[in-house]
Design a protein around this motif. Sequence first.
Motif, PDB file in Angstrom:
ATOM      1  N   ARG A 192       0.864  -1.179   0.000  1.00 47.36           N
ATOM      2  CA  ARG A 192       0.000   0.000   0.000  1.00 47.36           C
ATOM      3  C   ARG A 192       0.907   1.237   0.000  1.00 47.36           C
ATOM      4  O   ARG A 192       0.975   2.014   0.957  1.00 47.36           O
ATOM      5  N   ILE A 193       1.654   1.371  -1.094  1.00 45.64           N
ATOM      6  CA  ILE A 193       2.726   2.364  -1.177  1.00 45.64           C
ATOM      7  C   ILE A 193       2.174   3.781  -1.110  1.00 45.64           C
ATOM      8  O   ILE A 193       2.760   4.665  -0.474  1.00 45.64           O
ATOM      9  N   SER A 194       1.040   4.014  -1.776  1.00 45.66           N
ATOM     10  CA  SER A 194       0.467   5.359  -1.781  1.00 45.66           C
ATOM     11  C   SER A 194       0.140   5.817  -0.369  1.00 45.66           C
ATOM     12  O   SER A 194       0.438   6.961   0.019  1.00 45.66           O
ATOM     13  N   GLU A 195      -0.454   4.926   0.432  1.00 50.76           N
ATOM     14  CA  GLU A 195      -0.780   5.274   1.812  1.00 50.76           C
ATOM     15  C   GLU A 195       0.484   5.474   2.641  1.00 50.76           C
ATOM     16  O   GLU A 195       0.526   6.334   3.538  1.00 50.76           O
ATOM     17  N   ALA A 196       1.521   4.686   2.355  1.00 57.35           N
ATOM     18  CA  ALA A 196       2.790   4.844   3.069  1.00 57.35           C
ATOM     19  C   ALA A 196       3.373   6.237   2.815  1.00 57.35           C
ATOM     20  O   ALA A 196       3.875   6.891   3.737  1.00 57.35           O
ATOM     21  N   PHE A 197       3.271   6.714   1.576  1.00 56.71           N
ATOM     22  CA  PHE A 197       3.790   8.045   1.266  1.00 56.71           C
ATOM     23  C   PHE A 197       2.922   9.143   1.881  1.00 56.71           C
ATOM     24  O   PHE A 197       3.421  10.218   2.236  1.00 56.71           O
ATOM     25  N   ASP A 198       1.618   8.887   2.021  1.00 57.45           N
ATOM     26  CA  ASP A 198       0.770   9.842   2.736  1.00 57.45           C
ATOM     27  C   ASP A 198       1.257  10.018   4.173  1.00 57.45           C
ATOM     28  O   ASP A 198       1.334  11.136   4.697  1.00 57.45           O
ATOM     29  N   LEU A 235       9.828   0.818  -3.166  1.00 61.25           N
ATOM     30  CA  LEU A 235       9.792   1.332  -4.538  1.00 61.25           C
ATOM     31  C   LEU A 235      10.626   0.465  -5.472  1.00 61.25           C
ATOM     32  O   LEU A 235      10.248   0.225  -6.626  1.00 61.25           O
ATOM     33  N   CYS A 236      11.759  -0.005  -4.969  1.00 57.20           N
ATOM     34  CA  CYS A 236      12.616  -0.883  -5.780  1.00 57.20           C
ATOM     35  C   CYS A 236      11.915  -2.203  -6.079  1.00 57.20           C
ATOM     36  O   CYS A 236      11.986  -2.730  -7.195  1.00 57.20           O
ATOM     37  N   ILE A 237      11.225  -2.752  -5.084  1.00 63.19           N
ATOM     38  CA  ILE A 237      10.495  -4.009  -5.283  1.00 63.19           C
ATOM     39  C   ILE A 237       9.402  -3.817  -6.337  1.00 63.19           C
ATOM     40  O   ILE A 237       9.143  -4.692  -7.167  1.00 63.19           O
ATOM     41  N   CYS A 238       8.759  -2.625  -6.310  1.00 64.00           N
ATOM     42  CA  CYS A 238       7.705  -2.321  -7.295  1.00 64.00           C
ATOM     43  C   CYS A 238       8.282  -1.961  -8.666  1.00 64.00           C
ATOM     44  O   CYS A 238       7.526  -1.796  -9.632  1.00 64.00           O
ATOM     45  N   GLY A 239       9.587  -1.787  -8.737  1.00 57.94           N
ATOM     46  CA  GLY A 239      10.221  -1.455 -10.007  1.00 57.94           C
ATOM     47  C   GLY A 239      10.259   0.024 -10.321  1.00 57.94           C
ATOM     48  O   GLY A 239      10.640   0.427 -11.424  1.00 57.94           O
ATOM     49  N   ASP A 240       9.877   0.873  -9.364  1.00 60.85           N
ATOM     50  CA  ASP A 240       9.871   2.324  -9.595  1.00 60.85           C
ATOM     51  C   ASP A 240      11.215   2.905  -9.150  1.00 60.85           C
ATOM     52  O   ASP A 240      11.313   3.648  -8.166  1.00 60.85           O
ATOM     53  N   TYR A 288      22.269  -0.167   3.641  1.00 56.64           N
ATOM     54  CA  TYR A 288      20.985  -0.761   3.250  1.00 56.64           C
ATOM     55  C   TYR A 288      20.288   0.100   2.198  1.00 56.64           C
ATOM     56  O   TYR A 288      19.612  -0.422   1.299  1.00 56.64           O
ATOM     57  N   THR A 289      20.426   1.413   2.311  1.00 57.36           N
ATOM     58  CA  THR A 289      19.845   2.314   1.316  1.00 57.36           C
ATOM     59  C   THR A 289      20.406   1.993  -0.065  1.00 57.36           C
ATOM     60  O   THR A 289      19.656   1.790  -1.033  1.00 57.36           O
ATOM     61  N   PHE A 290      21.735   1.951  -0.155  1.00 56.17           N
ATOM     62  CA  PHE A 290      22.379   1.723  -1.450  1.00 56.17           C
ATOM     63  C   PHE A 290      22.158   0.301  -1.957  1.00 56.17           C
ATOM     64  O   PHE A 290      22.005   0.093  -3.161  1.00 56.17           O
ATOM     65  N   ASN A 291      22.130  -0.672  -1.064  1.00 54.86           N
ATOM     66  CA  ASN A 291      21.954  -2.062  -1.501  1.00 54.86           C
ATOM     67  C   ASN A 291      20.641  -2.265  -2.243  1.00 54.86           C
ATOM     68  O   ASN A 291      20.582  -2.979  -3.248  1.00 54.86           O
ATOM     69  N   ALA A 292      19.562  -1.650  -1.742  1.00 52.99           N
ATOM     70  CA  ALA A 292      18.255  -1.806  -2.398  1.00 52.99           C
ATOM     71  C   ALA A 292      18.313  -1.270  -3.826  1.00 52.99           C
ATOM     72  O   ALA A 292      17.808  -1.901  -4.770  1.00 52.99           O
TER      73      ALA A 292
END
Length: 696
Positions: free
Chosen positions: A526-532, A556-561, A582-586
């Motif tokens: 539920r990425i949109s709600e997470a960004f809210d 976002l990486c998992i979703c391909g965005d 961890y930031t860079f690894n994703a």
Amino acid sequence: MRKLSSLASRVTPEIQNLAGAIHTPKNPQFAKPSLLKPSENLPQNSIDSSIGAFEFKNSISTPKPHISAGDTKLSSRPIDHRYFAEILSRKDWYLLLSHEFKAQRINLSPQIAVSILHNQDKGLAPLRFYVWLSSFNALLAKNKSILSALSNAFFRKGPVLLSAELIQEVKNSGCSVNEELLCALIDSWGRLGLAKYCTEVFEQVSYLGIFPSTRLYNAVIDGLVKSNSLDLAYLKFQQMEVDNCVRDRFTYNILINGVCKAGVVDEALRLVKQMEGLGYSPNVFTYTILIDGYFNGKIIDEPFKLLDRMKAKNVKPNDATYRSLVNGVFRSVSPCEAFDLLFKWVDKEQNLPKVVYDSIVYCLCNNSLPEQTSAFFRIADKKGVDLEETCQVFESFIENGVKVDLSTCLTFVEALYKSKKEEKGNKYLYWIIHEGLLTDVFSYNMVIDCFCKAKMMERALEILGMMSKRGFCPNLVTFNTLISGYCKGRDVNKARELLLMLFNHGFRPDVFTFSSIIDVLCQLNRISEAFDCFLEMVEWEITPNAITYNTLIRSLCICGDISKAMKLLRKMKVDRIQPDVYTFNALIKNYCKANKIDEAQRLLMSMLNLNLRPDNFTYTAFVSALCESGRFTEAKDLFASMEANGCKPDAYSCNSFIDALVKTGRFEEAQDLWLKYKEKGMDLRTIPVKYSALVG
């Protein structure tokens, strides 16, 4: 559910009843941004805790609680932090504070000062209070606990910057920015990653009537180390001689800590020799830092030798030294390897302090290794190796009067629950309660956390009800622990209900509250709600941390965005939040999967520029991508370079490389790699027989 506020609705009767059972003093009501509109007050019903239903066997006696009812009474009335916040927000704050304390409505002590500093919502309030305190009681203002609380307040609510207007305001009050205040500010800037600002202010301290001193240099070097700016820290280290400031043991320990955090132990040892040449012998802090440095550099044997050198030089290890050793071993190798190594060490050592056993038991329980925990107890008590016998050893400790602290008890209880031995866990928890080990909200929070980690959320709620019946009010940590527990179980509805309770008890959500909610929304896609929720943090004036950003970037990486993930990385840097490995690894993993190796390499360079060391996941992403692109020579060279660069290949990286070789038909190379690391004792997956036959 578009906003965080919508989480605080649709509450089940179960949580309503629990909320009604918790009686808290009247808390100040915070002004909430428009996005947060929690529901009205909950019905005030009661709840019966089932804690008394725990069955208790005869193997442990049930002594009376050590704490009497009279001991729980407060010695003085609580501080009205809202009142002090109002005073510190006014222009005549200095006069009002002086009047308040001269009227002796409250006795000023280190504890009172720390409490006031800790409970201010605005960044300038702690500074104003400390400026006044420095004038009102200069000796008290130098108290270490107060200075620590001041720095923490600046860090939590900062950055607090030294503008011309602020300096003039301090002067108008008849005071000045002194060295203690400046050191606290520099410490907070360092922790917030403001390395450049630290150096800019330091260059202009003469305008504040302050001149460079060893203490001030130490504060600046420490701030630069904390902000991962080792080059600037070395520059200030060299400038000390120009300003006739003598480097002391603190100076060297700070710099040694910096290079040890980066895992550059050779440079740390050079600094130690230089320090000794100036007549400063390494102390227990120096050795403890070096132990951490060795483990950061993946050097496992040297820390044990260092302990022997400490003893030879009559430097007694402290609790932090032993904790660094135990935690470092578990951090550097697999839990089973760590246990084997520490098992042998403890078995041959004599008169090790209790902290060693507590730390090892904690790590074993934390990694869900009940059999190893049992074997470890056998060293101490010369008994069996299974969990039942571990219980017997634990009971024998109690019967023989060995004091077992709450943390150790709960790690043991947690291991029992995770091993589906609920009856045993109940028995020991009942003992904990009747021993009087639950004495404040912090100890109750530890029990709630134990149940959350064991995924027994209903039992965690029972403890919440029990707290109220025994007169302890939950705090923000209590609710955050429960919300995090439900979020880890992906139960958004229950997390919503706990969030409403948090509001109704007068608490503000903090970065941990938001991070838990954002994490579960991302897990549920539920990425949109997470960004809210992420955007709503700004309205609450809460700064996201690296964990918050990492959660969103990974999703976002998992979703391909990947485009949006990169924008978020740039925003992270603009907000002065230090990205971590961890930031860079994703991001690197996503680019490598898409066969965009050049983009991944550019990210790797950014990572290295921030003094972040690639780990097994970083290398594995590149090696797999190179194999899929047919660049096997580069893949092999990169894999071979891992150990030389301080990253020892683990089972994950080896299995991934072997799988990549097998998939591309390079069976002989896969077999050679498998044999090489299998001989080193690594637990690797077996190569399928059909492929092994091709090698033969």
